[in-house]
Design a protein around this motif. Structure first.
Motif, PDB file in Angstrom:
ATOM      1  N   LYS A   1     -18.824 -26.655  28.670  1.00  0.00           N
ATOM      2  CA  LYS A   1     -18.315 -28.018  28.485  1.00  0.00           C
ATOM      3  C   LYS A   1     -18.417 -28.855  29.744  1.00  0.00           C
ATOM      4  CE  LYS A   1     -15.162 -27.208  24.728  1.00  0.00           C
ATOM      5  NZ  LYS A   1     -13.767 -27.259  24.310  1.00  0.00           N
TER       6      LYS A   1
ATOM      7  N   ASN B   1     -18.482 -22.119  22.069  1.00  0.00           N
ATOM      8  CA  ASN B   1     -17.801 -20.966  22.665  1.00  0.00           C
ATOM      9  C   ASN B   1     -18.651 -19.702  22.541  1.00  0.00           C
ATOM     10  OD1 ASN B   1     -15.605 -22.521  23.400  1.00  0.00           O
ATOM     11  ND2 ASN B   1     -14.424 -22.009  21.578  1.00  0.00           N
TER      12      ASN B   1
ATOM     13  N   GLU C   1     -16.318 -30.953  14.042  1.00  0.00           N
ATOM     14  CA  GLU C   1     -16.080 -30.904  15.479  1.00  0.00           C
ATOM     15  C   GLU C   1     -15.512 -29.537  15.887  1.00  0.00           C
ATOM     16  OE1 GLU C   1     -13.069 -33.587  17.311  1.00  0.00           O
ATOM     17  OE2 GLU C   1     -14.859 -34.540  18.131  1.00  0.00           O
ATOM     18  N   GLU C   2     -14.569 -29.028  15.122  1.00  0.00           N
ATOM     19  CA  GLU C   2     -13.981 -27.714  15.416  1.00  0.00           C
ATOM     20  C   GLU C   2     -15.010 -26.596  15.249  1.00  0.00           C
ATOM     21  OE1 GLU C   2     -10.563 -27.613  12.862  1.00  0.00           O
ATOM     22  OE2 GLU C   2      -9.349 -28.771  14.281  1.00  0.00           O
TER      23      GLU C   2
ATOM     24  N   GLU D   1     -17.302 -26.664  18.185  1.00  0.00           N
ATOM     25  CA  GLU D   1     -16.598 -26.104  19.344  1.00  0.00           C
ATOM     26  C   GLU D   1     -16.686 -24.572  19.331  1.00  0.00           C
ATOM     27  OE1 GLU D   1     -13.296 -26.571  22.415  1.00  0.00           O
ATOM     28  OE2 GLU D   1     -14.006 -28.183  21.153  1.00  0.00           O
ATOM     29  N   ARG D   2     -16.538 -23.972  18.155  1.00  0.00           N
ATOM     30  CA  ARG D   2     -16.656 -22.510  18.037  1.00  0.00           C
ATOM     31  C   ARG D   2     -18.077 -22.056  18.364  1.00  0.00           C
ATOM     32  NH1 ARG D   2     -13.183 -23.577  13.634  1.00  0.00           N
ATOM     33  NH2 ARG D   2     -14.899 -23.447  12.132  1.00  0.00           N
TER      34      ARG D   2
ATOM     35  N   CYS E   1     -27.806 -25.282  22.504  1.00  0.00           N
ATOM     36  CA  CYS E   1     -26.751 -26.267  22.264  1.00  0.00           C
ATOM     37  C   CYS E   1     -27.279 -27.436  21.434  1.00  0.00           C
ATOM     38  CB  CYS E   1     -26.197 -26.796  23.579  1.00  0.00           C
ATOM     39  SG  CYS E   1     -25.297 -25.577  24.533  1.00  0.00           S
TER      40      CYS E   1
END
Length: 92
Positions: free
Chosen positions: A53, A27, A19-20, A23-24, A83
């Motif tokens: 987001k 970004n 998940e992290e 997220e990167r 995405c």
């Protein structure tokens, strides 16, 4: 228990790491298309402009995790594809 520790307890470290990482990636996609986001209208309160987001809808259906865009999203197809491709790599 801290927010991250609680998430790890509930979902497991591997899931949280994915998940992290995702997220990167998001970004980086937003930074790549920053001109588009900076010029698009805010979608949420207290935003100066649109964010990636604010266009996303992430949910679970049964045991299957999915990434979709909000029905009212006007995000270009090229950004959507990036995405979704990144998402498919993270959660095949």
């Amino acid at each position: 228990m801290g927010d991250k520790k609680l998430k790890i307890f509930i979902f497991g470290k591997n899931f949280i790491n994915k998940e992290e990482k995702f997220e990167r990636v998001l970004n980086k996609i937003q930074a790549k298309y920053s001109k588009w986001f900076n010029e698009s209208a805010p979608r949420e309160l207290n935003q100066k402009h649109s964010t990636l987001k604010s266009h996303l809808s992430n949910f679970f259906r049964g045991s299957k995790r999915r990434l979709e865009f909000r029905p009212d999203s006007n995000i270009p197809k090229t950004i959507k594809k990036e995405c979704l491709d990144a998402y498919d790599v993270m959660w095949p």
